[in-house]
Design an enzyme around this catalytic site. Structure first.
Site, PDB file in Angstrom:
ATOM      1  N   SER A   1     -62.141  25.538 -60.246  1.00 51.36           N
ATOM      2  CA  SER A   1     -62.079  25.746 -58.798  1.00 51.36           C
ATOM      3  C   SER A   1     -61.155  26.906 -58.463  1.00 51.36           C
ATOM      4  CB  SER A   1     -61.594  24.478 -58.106  1.00 51.36           C
ATOM      5  OG  SER A   1     -60.331  24.107 -58.595  1.00 51.36           O
TER       6      SER A   1
ATOM      7  N   HIS B   1     -62.341  19.490 -70.105  1.00 48.57           N
ATOM      8  CA  HIS B   1     -61.005  19.701 -69.561  1.00 48.57           C
ATOM      9  C   HIS B   1     -60.368  18.353 -69.229  1.00 48.57           C
ATOM     10  CE1 HIS B   1     -57.712  20.903 -67.024  1.00 48.57           C
ATOM     11  NE2 HIS B   1     -58.203  20.153 -66.065  1.00 48.57           N
TER      12      HIS B   1
ATOM     13  N   HIS C   1     -49.344  23.168 -60.274  1.00 53.09           N
ATOM     14  CA  HIS C   1     -48.727  22.295 -59.272  1.00 53.09           C
ATOM     15  C   HIS C   1     -47.587  23.000 -58.553  1.00 53.09           C
ATOM     16  CE1 HIS C   1     -50.653  19.523 -62.140  1.00 53.09           C
ATOM     17  NE2 HIS C   1     -51.033  18.956 -61.026  1.00 53.09           N
TER      18      HIS C   1
HETATM   19  N1  GLN Z   1     -63.145  21.790 -62.579  1.00 51.93           N
HETATM   20  C1  GLN Z   1     -62.213  21.070 -61.780  1.00 51.93           C
HETATM   21  C2  GLN Z   1     -61.379  22.037 -60.955  1.00 51.93           C
HETATM   22  O1  GLN Z   1     -61.098  23.093 -61.423  1.00 51.93           O
HETATM   23  C3  GLN Z   1     -61.298  20.221 -62.611  1.00 51.93           C
HETATM   24  C4  GLN Z   1     -60.366  19.417 -61.771  1.00 51.93           C
HETATM   25  C5  GLN Z   1     -59.571  18.390 -62.554  1.00 51.93           C
HETATM   26  O2  GLN Z   1     -59.376  18.493 -63.720  1.00 51.93           O
HETATM   27  N2  GLN Z   1     -59.063  17.366 -61.904  1.00 51.93           N
HETATM   28  O3  GLN Z   1     -60.989  21.760 -59.847  1.00 51.93           O
HETATM   29 ZN    ZN Z   2     -57.319  19.286 -64.447  1.00 44.79          ZN
END
Ligand code: GLN
Ligand code: ZN
Length: 788
Positions: A463, A671, A724
């Site tokens: 994202s 991920h 974060h």
């Molecule tokens: N592909 C999602 C993003 O980039 C992964 C979000 C996540 O790992 N919570 O927002």
């Molecule tokens: Zn993540």
């Protein structure tokens, strides 16, 4: 004279009858407010837009509303002490005076200021006492997060907050029969952690001796307030406890001064298992068990429960939104009544904190679906009806039972739940579905040739910043203010921008940016068959934060491709590979309310098959890299170790069913955004993703140790940018992190990427950080090619 005597006899009769009656009660109720009133009040207060008095008043109103709901539904008690301005574990810390030194508390009453500082690092906007907040972690296997108590070596405990007592008085003054609820001493200690700074090595269990007198004091004070029953929550009893903790539990409850107050010891979230004997024999007046997660434990508990104790049977599901199956619950409850008579109480499996408020608010759901659901408000009535059936016989609630049976039957046979095509396809799944054509090493060579990536390729997690324009476009489209074509064009514009920015920055594997997604599970749920969505189904996640999980109602199917158009469009704009982006089956499952009429595993396999089709379509559309996110993979782990393997086996299998349909040339990424892999590293490796990206920057790469010790075979992208934080990490910092990583993982198998998706950041931050990341990659490539 005679008259008075007759009255007296009647009164005693009544008392005896009352003692013979099964009571209905709840372990706790949601607190955020049916319209999220508490969320709004908290956020206004934190911003300095409203007063403490206003916040306290909102709390008071909510408690009153919740107590009325419980009483009006016909429950015998209302719960108090379950309300919280942030978190009930933090409340317990305040009550016991467990406030870490950095918050500058000097004893006395722990006020809201100190309380919020512990929760958030600061009390209100512009707070001068700002410091880092207490750690937050998941409450057992729920999506609720609590604040971890921090204990000092010389920790003392002292009654330091009057809120519990005030609320009990408040309830009594308003005429409610109140049962205070409090986290028990064992679970409280268990959920905390030792502050071992300065080399002070100690075990928090040693603090029990100092803690118990304060619990004794609390109980005595509740007694003085006229309380008869207190609920002490000991959910830790459903966990694998070390022997020392089991023994401590026994001696603690033997020593607890109750002054004749009745304690109901509440256990939930699973079976007592090897702690069953211990729990059953603790010297308290009652025991609550979870009969939804673990109905099989009921008969053993009935066999062993001492004759003086009451048993509260959690027959209504406190963790899910399905209507209770009265027939099934009554089978359990009547078996209990046959042994215990009126000593059986009826409740939900756990606090209703984990379900939304009220089905009546859901005006968009159709009547059929609604007839299968029960939210908190409905669950109150369910407990009351079940208790009614025990007390007056099934005839007394015959209409309710008939209606319930009818709804259960309708659900069992409804075409909206059962899709024969999905079930038939599931039957065809064999080992071949979960196997790539070749081993990783061979695939890697093929992919290197096909993708032509440099050493240490750079990418992002999916994202990009969700700007105001993006949100407005999505909202307008949903509300029908813009048509589909306009919406599409806006999203395409976002994709164009995202691609050109990434090209300018010089990233190697690009993403389309996920502008069209509001939430990574909801997006897919809305495009899949078998899902339903509520309008107001909010559940507290932490503090003022809530989530609105989708409901998996029936067999899951994919009527049409879900991401192909966006991804293909992005790919058409660039020669660099664009990574397709999907949410994995386990994460979709974990972050939804799931069906209770089939094993979680089966539902997960259905989702996996739907995603498998999406993966195949992406590949057919020319997408050469596909990422399947599984951030919730670890949180699906069962509470008991003995059940881990079974879970990991099907969870891994589902990921592979989703990912293995592709040719060797197509690169699969996954991920996960957390850092604890030690105990599940084998399962992570078994996923056999070509590349895994993970969060590591905050732990300074420490977690990579797990990958090294295990000799993780595939490629890894350890995060070098803590998303974060608004801070831009310097090039040198990222180089240091990556150099560290390259000592643990061969550089040929390393990727460079942020910790997680960038949707919560803004573009200037992202731009700067990604530029630094690409510079770091270039510098490192140079130094490695010199070395070679
Ligand atoms: N592909 C999602 C993003 O980039 C992964 C979000 C996540 O790992 N919570 O927002
Ligand atoms: Zn993540």
């Amino acid at each position: 004279m005679l008259g008075r005597r007759a009255n007296c006899v009647n009164f005693i009769d009544e008392l005896q009858r009352d003692a013979m009656m099964s009571k209905a009660h709840m372990l706790g109720y949601p607190r955020i407010g049916a319209r999220r009133e508490l969320k709004r009040a908290l956020e206004a207060y934190w911003k300095g837009e409203s007063s403490e008095t206003a916040l306290l008043e909102t709390g008071r109103q909510l408690r009153l509303t919740h107590w009325r709901a419980q009483r009006d539904a016909g429950l015998d008690f209302v719960a108090a002490g379950d309300f919280s301005f942030y978190d009930h574990v933090l409340d317990t810390s305040a009550l016991l005076g467990v406030v870490p030194k950095r918050f500058g508390w000097r004893g006395g009453e722990v006020g809201l200021e100190t309380y919020f500082r512990m929760a958030r690092g600061r009390a209100v906007a512009g707070d001068h006492g700002e410091t880092y907040a207490c750690e937050m972690t998941k409450w057992f296997d729920t999506n609720y997060h609590y604040l971890v108590p921090e204990f000092e070596f010389d920790q003392t405990f002292k009654l330091s907050c009057n809120r519990l007592f005030d609320e009990v008085q408040e309830a009594r003054a308003a005429g409610f029969n109140v049962k205070p609820v409090l986290l028990g001493p064992l679970s409280y200690l268990w959920l905390g952690k030792e502050n071992r700074a300065g080399g002070r090595n100690f075990d928090r269990l040693e603090l029990l001796d100092r803690l118990l007198p304060v619990y004794g004091e609390i109980l005595l004070r509740l007694k003085t307030l006229g309380v008869e029953w207190v609920q002490l929550d000991e959910p830790a009893l459903v966990l694998d406890l070390p022997q020392a903790w089991k023994s401590a539990c026994e001696s603690a409850y033997n020593r607890l001064q109750t002054g004749g107050l009745n304690i109901l010891l509440a256990t939930y979230f699973g079976a007592l298992g090897d702690n069953l004997n211990l729990a059953v024999h603790l010297p308290v007046a009652g025991l609550h068990i979870d009969a939804v997660r673990a109905p099989e434990q009921l008969s053993t508990v009935l066999d062993r429960l001492p004759p003086y104790k009451i048993l509260s049977v959690g027959a209504v599901d406190g963790r899910n939104i399905w209507r209770n199956d009265f027939e099934r619950s009554l089978t359990l409850l009547e078996a209990a009544k046959a042994k215990l008579g009126g000593r059986v109480w009826v409740s939900a499996s756990c606090s209703l904190l984990h379900v939304p408020y009220d089905l009546e608010a859901e005006t968009q759901l159709d009547p059929e679906l609604k007839s299968w659901l029960a939210l908190a408000q409905q669950k109150l009535s369910e407990a009351a009806v079940l208790a009614g059936a025990l007390n007056q016989g099934r005839e007394a609630v015959a209409a309710e039972l008939a209606e319930n049976r009818h709804a259960q039957e309708a659900r069992r046979s409804s075409a909206r739940i059962h899709r024969p095509g999905v079930k038939a396809r599931l039957e065809t799944v064999d080992a071949g579905f979960a196997r790539r054509h070749s081993e990783y090493a061979q695939r890697a060579a093929t992919q290197r040739r096909a993708l032509q990536l440099p050493l240490l390729p750079t990418t992002t997690i999916g994202s990009f910043p969700q700007t105001q324009e993006i949100r407005v476009a999505r909202r307008d489209y949903r509300a029908g203010r813009i048509d589909e074509q306009t919406y599409r064009e806006r999203m395409r514009e976002e994709i164009r921008q995202a691609i050109s920015r990434q090209e300018a920055i010089g990233l190697d594997v690009l993403v389309h940016g996920e502008a069209e997604r509001n939430d990574m599970v909801e997006y897919f749920g809305e495009l899949l068959e078998g899902f339903a969505f509520t309008q107001h189904g909010w559940v507290q996640s932490y503090g003022s934060r809530c989530v609105k999980p989708p409901v998996i109602v029936g067999d899951v199917g994919r009527p049409a491709p879900m991401t192909v158009e966006w991804t293909q469009y992005a790919q058409s704009l660039t020669d660099k590979p664009v990574k397709g982006m999907l949410t994995g089956p386990v994460t979709v499952l974990q972050w939804s309310f799931v069906r209770d009429d089939q094993p979680r595993e089966t539902t997960c396999r259905q989702i996996a098959l739907a995603l498998r089709d999406e993966v195949a379509d992406l590949e057919a559309a020319g997408i050469r890299v596909i990422q399947i996110d599984e951030p919730a993979f670890r949180e699906g782990l069962p509470l008991r170790h003995s059940e881990w393997n079974a879970y990991l086996r099907w969870a891994v299998d589902c990921f592979k069913i989703a990912s293995c349909a592709v040719s060797d040339e197509t690169q699969i990424h996954t991920h996960m955004c957390y850092a604890e892999f030690n105990d599940i590293i084998e399962a992570i490796a078994a996923l056999d993703a070509d590349v895994i990206t993970i969060e590591t920057s905050r732990s300074r790469m420490e977690l990579l140790e797990a990958f090294r010790a295990f000799k993780y075979p595939n490629e890894i992208g350890p995060g070098v940018y803590d998303i974060h934080s608004p801070r831009t990490p310097a090039v040198s910092e990222m180089i240091t992190l990556l150099s560290k990583a390259s000592r643990l993982i061969p550089v040929e198998r390393l990727w460079i990427n942020p910790d997680c998706g960038l949707k919560t950041r803004n573009w200037p931050e992202v731009q700067a950080a990604l530029e630094n990341m690409v510079t770091a990659a270039k510098n490192l490539r140079k130094s490695f090619s010199h070395a070679a």
